[in-house]
Design a protein around this motif. Structure first.
Motif, PDB file in Angstrom:
ATOM      1  N   ARG A  70       0.821  -1.170   0.079  1.00  0.00           N
ATOM      2  CA  ARG A  70       0.023  -0.115  -0.010  1.00  0.00           C
ATOM      3  C   ARG A  70       0.956   1.249   0.082  1.00  0.00           C
ATOM      4  NH1 ARG A  70      -5.816   0.944   3.096  1.00  0.00           N
ATOM      5  NH2 ARG A  70      -5.695  -1.450   2.916  1.00  0.00           N
ATOM      6  N   ALA A  71       0.657   2.169  -0.940  1.00  0.00           N
ATOM      7  CA  ALA A  71       1.775   3.172  -0.956  1.00  0.00           C
ATOM      8  C   ALA A  71       0.859   4.439  -0.518  1.00  0.00           C
ATOM      9  CB  ALA A  71       1.751   3.536  -2.457  1.00  0.00           C
ATOM     10  N   SER A  72      -0.416   4.505  -0.747  1.00  0.00           N
ATOM     11  CA  SER A  72      -1.322   5.548   0.051  1.00  0.00           C
ATOM     12  C   SER A  72      -2.724   5.146   0.239  1.00  0.00           C
ATOM     13  CB  SER A  72      -1.048   7.028  -0.627  1.00  0.00           C
ATOM     14  OG  SER A  72      -2.118   7.141  -1.596  1.00  0.00           O
ATOM     15  N   ASN A  73      -3.219   5.847   1.241  1.00  0.00           N
ATOM     16  CA  ASN A  73      -4.821   5.606   1.412  1.00  0.00           C
ATOM     17  C   ASN A  73      -5.684   6.174   0.601  1.00  0.00           C
ATOM     18  OD1 ASN A  73      -5.359   3.475   3.040  1.00  0.00           O
ATOM     19  ND2 ASN A  73      -5.117   4.412   4.991  1.00  0.00           N
ATOM     20  N   LYS A  74      -5.574   7.667   0.503  1.00  0.00           N
ATOM     21  CA  LYS A  74      -6.190   8.687  -0.091  1.00  0.00           C
ATOM     22  C   LYS A  74      -5.600   9.632  -0.706  1.00  0.00           C
ATOM     23  CE  LYS A  74      -9.701   8.364   3.217  1.00  0.00           C
ATOM     24  NZ  LYS A  74     -10.559   9.158   4.327  1.00  0.00           N
ATOM     25  N   PRO A  75      -5.555   9.267  -2.120  1.00  0.00           N
ATOM     26  CA  PRO A  75      -6.198   8.144  -3.041  1.00  0.00           C
ATOM     27  C   PRO A  75      -5.417   6.927  -2.863  1.00  0.00           C
ATOM     28  CG  PRO A  75      -4.863   9.252  -4.418  1.00  0.00           C
ATOM     29  CD  PRO A  75      -4.645  10.095  -3.168  1.00  0.00           C
ATOM     30  N   TYR A  76      -6.198   6.038  -2.800  1.00  0.00           N
ATOM     31  CA  TYR A  76      -5.628   4.534  -2.740  1.00  0.00           C
ATOM     32  C   TYR A  76      -4.675   4.101  -3.579  1.00  0.00           C
ATOM     33  CZ  TYR A  76      -5.410  -0.636  -2.192  1.00  0.00           C
ATOM     34  OH  TYR A  76      -5.008  -1.900  -2.057  1.00  0.00           O
ATOM     35  N   ARG A  77      -3.306   4.094  -3.388  1.00  0.00           N
ATOM     36  CA  ARG A  77      -2.658   3.662  -4.426  1.00  0.00           C
ATOM     37  C   ARG A  77      -1.632   2.370  -3.746  1.00  0.00           C
ATOM     38  NH1 ARG A  77      -1.727   9.180  -6.077  1.00  0.00           N
ATOM     39  NH2 ARG A  77      -0.191   9.265  -4.395  1.00  0.00           N
ATOM     40  N   TRP A  78      -1.367   1.524  -4.870  1.00  0.00           N
ATOM     41  CA  TRP A  78      -0.723   0.283  -4.171  1.00  0.00           C
ATOM     42  C   TRP A  78      -0.020  -0.421  -5.449  1.00  0.00           C
ATOM     43  CZ3 TRP A  78      -1.498  -4.218  -7.036  1.00  0.00           C
ATOM     44  CH2 TRP A  78      -2.637  -4.424  -7.888  1.00  0.00           C
ATOM     45  N   LYS A  79       1.191  -1.132  -5.111  1.00  0.00           N
ATOM     46  CA  LYS A  79       2.137  -1.505  -6.223  1.00  0.00           C
ATOM     47  C   LYS A  79       2.495  -2.996  -5.675  1.00  0.00           C
ATOM     48  CE  LYS A  79       5.934   0.342  -3.759  1.00  0.00           C
ATOM     49  NZ  LYS A  79       7.154   1.528  -3.691  1.00  0.00           N
ATOM     50  N   VAL A  80       3.328  -3.689  -6.532  1.00  0.00           N
ATOM     51  CA  VAL A  80       3.652  -5.020  -6.326  1.00  0.00           C
ATOM     52  C   VAL A  80       4.787  -5.120  -5.717  1.00  0.00           C
ATOM     53  CG1 VAL A  80       4.052  -7.127  -7.410  1.00  0.00           C
ATOM     54  CG2 VAL A  80       2.170  -5.990  -8.326  1.00  0.00           C
ATOM     55  N   GLY A  81       4.969  -5.856  -4.731  1.00  0.00           N
ATOM     56  CA  GLY A  81       6.176  -6.081  -3.968  1.00  0.00           C
ATOM     57  C   GLY A  81       6.675  -7.603  -3.961  1.00  0.00           C
ATOM     58  N   MET A  82       7.779  -7.743  -3.530  1.00  0.00           N
ATOM     59  CA  MET A  82       8.116  -9.315  -3.186  1.00  0.00           C
ATOM     60  C   MET A  82       8.641  -9.722  -1.797  1.00  0.00           C
ATOM     61  SD  MET A  82      11.458 -10.974  -5.241  1.00  0.00           S
ATOM     62  CE  MET A  82      11.144 -10.277  -7.016  1.00  0.00           C
ATOM     63  N   ALA A  83       8.459 -10.809  -1.587  1.00  0.00           N
ATOM     64  CA  ALA A  83       8.776 -11.301  -0.293  1.00  0.00           C
ATOM     65  C   ALA A  83       9.272 -12.684  -0.212  1.00  0.00           C
ATOM     66  CB  ALA A  83       7.446 -11.390   0.779  1.00  0.00           C
ATOM     67  N   PRO A  84      10.331 -13.089   0.568  1.00  0.00           N
ATOM     68  CA  PRO A  84      11.061 -14.235   0.555  1.00  0.00           C
ATOM     69  C   PRO A  84      10.026 -15.171   1.048  1.00  0.00           C
ATOM     70  CG  PRO A  84      11.947 -12.977   2.223  1.00  0.00           C
ATOM     71  CD  PRO A  84      10.859 -11.759   1.209  1.00  0.00           C
ATOM     72  N   LEU A  85       9.774 -16.394   0.467  1.00  0.00           N
ATOM     73  CA  LEU A  85       8.762 -17.526   0.924  1.00  0.00           C
ATOM     74  C   LEU A  85       9.052 -17.972   2.368  1.00  0.00           C
ATOM     75  CD1 LEU A  85       6.417 -18.223  -0.424  1.00  0.00           C
ATOM     76  CD2 LEU A  85       7.590 -19.998  -1.589  1.00  0.00           C
ATOM     77  N   LYS A  86      10.382 -18.105   3.006  1.00  0.00           N
ATOM     78  CA  LYS A  86      10.698 -18.226   4.212  1.00  0.00           C
ATOM     79  C   LYS A  86      10.038 -17.438   5.310  1.00  0.00           C
ATOM     80  CE  LYS A  86      15.293 -16.952   4.750  1.00  0.00           C
ATOM     81  NZ  LYS A  86      15.584 -16.037   3.341  1.00  0.00           N
ATOM     82  N   LYS A  87       9.851 -16.342   4.761  1.00  0.00           N
ATOM     83  CA  LYS A  87       9.288 -15.400   5.878  1.00  0.00           C
ATOM     84  C   LYS A  87       7.800 -15.190   5.736  1.00  0.00           C
ATOM     85  CE  LYS A  87      12.929 -12.155   6.652  1.00  0.00           C
ATOM     86  NZ  LYS A  87      13.408 -10.562   6.678  1.00  0.00           N
ATOM     87  N   VAL A  88       7.219 -15.925   4.732  1.00  0.00           N
ATOM     88  CA  VAL A  88       5.711 -16.002   4.571  1.00  0.00           C
ATOM     89  C   VAL A  88       5.066 -17.221   5.273  1.00  0.00           C
ATOM     90  CG1 VAL A  88       3.939 -16.150   2.937  1.00  0.00           C
ATOM     91  CG2 VAL A  88       5.801 -14.622   2.626  1.00  0.00           C
ATOM     92  N   ALA A  89       5.766 -18.450   4.852  1.00  0.00           N
ATOM     93  CA  ALA A  89       5.080 -19.799   5.206  1.00  0.00           C
ATOM     94  C   ALA A  89       4.971 -19.709   6.793  1.00  0.00           C
ATOM     95  CB  ALA A  89       6.061 -20.823   4.807  1.00  0.00           C
ATOM     96  N   ASN A  90       3.768 -20.414   7.198  1.00  0.00           N
ATOM     97  CA  ASN A  90       3.383 -20.497   8.368  1.00  0.00           C
ATOM     98  C   ASN A  90       3.383 -19.601   9.498  1.00  0.00           C
ATOM     99  OD1 ASN A  90       3.400 -23.540   7.792  1.00  0.00           O
ATOM    100  ND2 ASN A  90       5.429 -23.533   7.778  1.00  0.00           N
ATOM    101  N   VAL A  91       3.417 -18.130   8.881  1.00  0.00           N
ATOM    102  CA  VAL A  91       3.111 -17.058   9.834  1.00  0.00           C
ATOM    103  C   VAL A  91       1.758 -16.356   9.623  1.00  0.00           C
ATOM    104  CG1 VAL A  91       3.877 -14.837  10.271  1.00  0.00           C
ATOM    105  CG2 VAL A  91       5.459 -16.497   9.337  1.00  0.00           C
ATOM    106  N   GLU A  92       1.022 -16.507  10.676  1.00  0.00           N
ATOM    107  CA  GLU A  92      -0.473 -16.014  10.508  1.00  0.00           C
ATOM    108  C   GLU A  92      -0.412 -14.481  11.001  1.00  0.00           C
ATOM    109  OE1 GLU A  92      -4.182 -18.611  11.351  1.00  0.00           O
ATOM    110  OE2 GLU A  92      -2.838 -18.360  12.816  1.00  0.00           O
ATOM    111  N   LYS A  93      -1.126 -13.698  10.037  1.00  0.00           N
ATOM    112  CA  LYS A  93      -1.118 -12.228  10.550  1.00  0.00           C
ATOM    113  C   LYS A  93      -2.356 -11.869  11.113  1.00  0.00           C
ATOM    114  CE  LYS A  93      -1.734  -8.894   7.456  1.00  0.00           C
ATOM    115  NZ  LYS A  93      -1.457  -8.088   6.344  1.00  0.00           N
ATOM    116  N   MET A  94      -2.419 -11.552  12.534  1.00  0.00           N
ATOM    117  CA  MET A  94      -3.973 -11.274  13.041  1.00  0.00           C
ATOM    118  C   MET A  94      -4.137  -9.921  13.000  1.00  0.00           C
ATOM    119  SD  MET A  94      -3.721 -14.289  14.156  1.00  0.00           S
ATOM    120  CE  MET A  94      -5.450 -14.618  15.166  1.00  0.00           C
TER     121      MET A  94
END
Lengths: 421, 421
Positions: free
Chosen positions: A339-363
């Protein structure tokens, strides 16, 4: 001459209204790079399709059929709930994967799913270094639960959020009309076993300009019967009615699911219902109000007819980015939404290493839940609003959406032996 | 000089996605005849508003607010479940109605509801001859149950039918994706306590071109557990999954609602759930399949976001016709929808005497239910198809439909005494 590698794509876990938009993004982008990527083979029923050599040749589908995936809910190639064990525990599965990949010249692996699927994808991504088979594995995010880390949000969630907000709005208008001589409370059960993201979306039905009495029960907040009944009573006194949005994962002080009330049928068999009737019953017994209840279940995550435009665009973009990352030589990563900004809403594509994603739950952050535990804060609204924004209607014929069903032509098997799951 | 008469309009019974479109038709048409009709007073909470002199001055609403009623679900003026007794049993109520009508110079009475409301309207229409108060009472049809006689169909039903057909389609796609390793059956509970019109609409998700395994449980067909389980088993064997659409009014051989399974909670209290979990449990115990279930409840009848265009147009037309009938001098009638042809679908407005409408329930014809009792016939499809046709999307802002809430300014009371309901 090096042979062009083929790609494998599969869908995993619970499906969504927009996971096929991601499939569309993967296949259309791969088709646009025929010099580098051969065919896209889809796994029938997720990773099981890879293990059993049950592959679908997506090149047999027309461009218009693939384009129609963008507005078709569910998993066009079948999904699965199947978790790969670790390499040490089940080496046989990994050897089989390599055999299938080798037989079909697969060099790119795109796995579309949530937390568990990220774990599967991570394991596959390690085939190169641990077993010497050259593969680039990219995880493509998807989950209505919105609980993947790093990415600002997950494709699939925005559309469920929109559906639940609209349904809560519409049902609230309904119960408001009936409250004088009939129903005073409407209870809506929504998905979300651990995180209350979907329940929070119910709160969006009430706006600053047009306040509605909505009480939310989050899995993050321990259910307290007295406080809940007090809240409902106050709402009904002030507005004449109220709506309750309850997450399936709400638990009581002992940590037990509220839905698990030890119900027995006439024969004494255990009967597990949803949490909505349990909450409705608590209201009836505690306050005597007449109630109605609904359980959205699959309807919420399949509701492509009212999908969020933001969500459809992001789902497609994740599929496209996954292929682009593969072409850039990446392995063991996941495209993310930044998320780049809320108003106006702007977003772009990023990249995450998979070992930081797997089995992590975001509450849900604590700051998203109101102090009394029954509502959402302005920060939560600012986060949710853009994800639900925009309509992206499917085409209709004779009153029904025209969803596509692919031919799903099987790729001829090349291996001699079957594989038992 | 004879004083121009005012009109009374009220909404009764369960509300719908399009009853406000009818209100819009009544008010806009009356505003177009200011030479003959004075103000339109709406009853707050149906006939109760008339009895308690709780009237709303709709002339205080802007033209754009009234126009927005066309795309707003629920009952803008509040509805009620309140049945007038017969003149002999409760003369006091009729005297009160006349007192209120007289005080506010009301000469037209428009009552928007189903079978019970037609009975109330019939009683009011007899005030002229039986008690000498000149009034023209027109009943305006509305019911999601589609069970009013004479009229080909009822406003409100087409939109519920569309919602249930779409939801069944979407959920079927979802369960089809999951069936290999997870859920094999999805059960959806829909409204319809006596007539299976809404359940029948679930069958529209399956078409000749694209067959889906859908099993319908109608209230018209006695539930037979063995035959039902056989049907589900056959479907799952053939398709790998199936969807069950069950009407809330399904009964077993003893005439007992299937939903009433004598459930007891941990304290031994009776617990009444919906019928969907009961059917899901029957499948689990009989066949061992993994299942999901949903209960659409208010969501189905409030779903203005996906209302049928045909339905919206007919709902508006019924309101307009009611006012036109009044201007033509009619009393004790109801506008009806007359089907002129199926292909192309053509319909016109007709008129029915109220005494032939009140308290008559139109059931589904036997010829609409397939021989095995679990599906719909081609005749049923031909009947249902045009009612669901066309989309009539509401305007959106920030991801949510912009539904209107009126000011609902009260008319100053003129009578000295209150009236106890």
């Amino acid at each position: 001459m090096t042979k062009k590698k083929n790609a494998f794509y599969a869908q995993s876990g619970g499906v969504t209204a927009v996971i096929n938009a991601t499939a569309c993004g993967v296949i259309e982008t791969a088709r646009g790079h025929k010099d580098k990527i051969g065919k896209v083979y889809a796994g029938r029923n997720g990773i099981i399709g890879a293990l059993t050599e049950d592959l679908i040749d997506t090149s047999r589908e027309s461009a218009s059929a693939i384009a129609a995936l963008r507005h078709t809910p569910s998993g066009a190639f079948g999904s699965c709930r199947y978790k790969l064990k670790g390499l040490e525990e089940n080496r046989r599965e990994y050897e089989r994967l390599i055999a299938v990949f080798e037989a079909h010249n697969i060099g790119y692996f795109f796995y579309n799913g949530g937390g568990d699927s990220a774990d599967t994808c991570l394991k596959v991504s390690q085939l190169s270094e641990r077993m010497g088979y050259p593969i680039q594995a990219i995880h493509v995010p998807k989950t209505v639960d919105n609980d993947l880390p790093i990415t600002d949000n997950c494709p699939g969630f925005g559309s469920v959020a929109k559906y639940i907000a609209i349904s809560t709005l519409e049902a609230s208008f309904d119960v408001a009309s009936m409250a004088k001589t009939s129903t005073k409370v409407f209870v809506l059960e929504v998905m979300g076993r651990h995180a209350g993201w979907i329940a929070a979306a119910g709160g969006m039905a009430s706006t600053e300009k047009d306040e509605l009495p909505i009480v939310i029960l989050f899995p993050e907040v321990t259910f307290n019967k007295k406080r809940f009944l007090d809240k409902v009573k106050t709402m009904v006194k002030e507005f004449g009615y109220c709506s309750v949005v309850v997450s399936e994962g709400v638990r009581d002080r002992s940590g037990k699911f509220l839905a698990d009330q030890g119900l027995r049928d006439a024969f004494g068999h255990a009967q597990l219902g949803g949490v909505a009737p349990v909450v409705a019953n608590i209201i009836k017994e505690g306050l005597g109000y007449k109630y109605h209840w609904g359980v959205a279940d699959y309807l919420q995550r399949a509701a492509r007819h009212i999908a969020s435009k933001t969500d459809v665009e992001q789902a497609y973009a994740m599929g496209r980015a996954a292929v682009q990352f593969a072409l850039q030589g990446h392995n063991s990563v996941m495209p993310t939404i930044v998320r780049a900004s809320n108003k106006p809403y702007r977003w772009k594509v990023g990249m995450a290493p998979l070992k930081k994603v797997a089995n992590v739950e975001k509450m849900m952050p604590k700051s998203f839940i109101s102090r009394d535990g029954f509502g959402i804060t302005k920060r939560c609204r600012d986060y949710l609003a853009p994800l639900m924004r925009g309509e992206d209607y499917p085409p209709y014929k004779d009153g029904l959406p025209r969803y596509v069903r692919l031919k799903n032509v099987a790729v001829k098997k090349k291996l001699n032996q079957d594989f038992k799951i």
